[in-house]
Design a protein around this motif. Structure first.
Motif: not given
Length: 277
Positions: A16-23
């Motif tokens: 979930k953190d990886i997905e949130d950091w993508q932008p």
């Protein structure tokens, strides 16, 4: 238990953190791709850098990404910039190395390309294995990965690995658009006017003067000085003025009766005998 994400260089994160950091991470990768040294494939020089090797920190074209995949994950690995999830340590590896620094690490500063675009796939795979699979190169790779991993915090922020001499960090991207003048425009303050009740605006009655009650001898009483409230516009402005009289018709003067009388006297005075004799 939260789902985990494991990067190509061995670090583990909450997915979930990886997905949130993508932008943010994809924006950093975009800035790195725009530097001069990273605009061409590190191995063949093609003007296509849609892929990369996070383990080596090099920017690659789609053709050379297939060569790295064939060489094996024990030597190198590849990722697409748009379709894959990227982790902070992988982005830091790309920032710390890049195509310019990779020449010093993997080619010992030698000019030229890793292989020629017209070479066969078999030859390219052989050269890739020899170049990046050597003990010296793999030792340098592991050292750089360890430094990139250690520089990344639990919040996904990295950047403590200083670029080696001769490596240009990605410049801050500047907007190509003109200034937005609306950002500096201040809306003028309009003074607030006191509210006037609607009933006051529609009240046409005149104020009543001070009056007193007068008692008469016959026992009747009346109010002295009283004024009748004006509730009709006719009481205020009076009757409308009379319409002006219509002008006389053209060619008919107002004294036409007198003129006809004078013409009659003129013809009566004429001596017709003298004129016709």
């Amino acid at each position: 238990m939260a789902e985990k994400f494991r990067s190509k260089i061995g670090s583990s994160y909450a997915k979930k953190d990886i997905e949130d950091w993508q932008p943010r991470l994809k924006a950093e990768l975009g800035d790195l791709k725009r530097t001069t040294a990273n605009r061409q494939c590190f191995d063949c020089g093609a003007a296509d850098v849609t892929w990369a090797s996070p383990k080596l920190g090099t920017f690659l074209c789609v053709t050379c990404s297939d060569i790295h995949r064939a060489a094996g994950a024990h030597i190198t690995c590849v990722k697409n910039f748009s379709t894959y999830l990227w982790s902070p340590d992988e982005v830091e590896m790309m920032r710390a190395v890049g195509n310019r620094r990779a020449k010093e690490l993997y080619r010992r500063g030698a000019a030229g390309l890793s292989w020629q675009p017209q070479d066969s796939k078999e030859r390219k795979v052989k050269l890739c294995t020899e170049l990046y699979g050597s003990e010296a190169v793999q030792h340098a790779v592991q050292q750089t990965i360890a430094a990139a991993t250690a520089s990344c915090g639990s919040n996904g922020s990295c950047g403590n690995v200083a670029p080696a001499a001769g490596y240009a960090a990605a410049p801050v991207r500047k907007s190509q658009e003109g200034p937005n003048w609306l950002d500096d425009w201040t809306v003028p303050t309009v003074p607030t006017m006191p509210a006037v009740p609607v009933s006051d605006l529609l009240d046409w009655s005149t104020p009543k003067p001070t009056s007193s009650v007068v008692q008469h001898d016959d026992g009747q009483s009346s109010v002295a000085g009283a004024m009748k409230p004006v509730d009709d516009l006719l009481d205020i402005f009076g009757p409308a003025p009379a319409a002006p009289a219509a002008p006389a018709a053209a060619g008919r003067p107002a004294s036409c009766g007198m003129q006809a009388e004078r013409e009659k006297d003129f013809w009566d005075s004429v001596n017709w005998d003298e004129l016709l004799g």
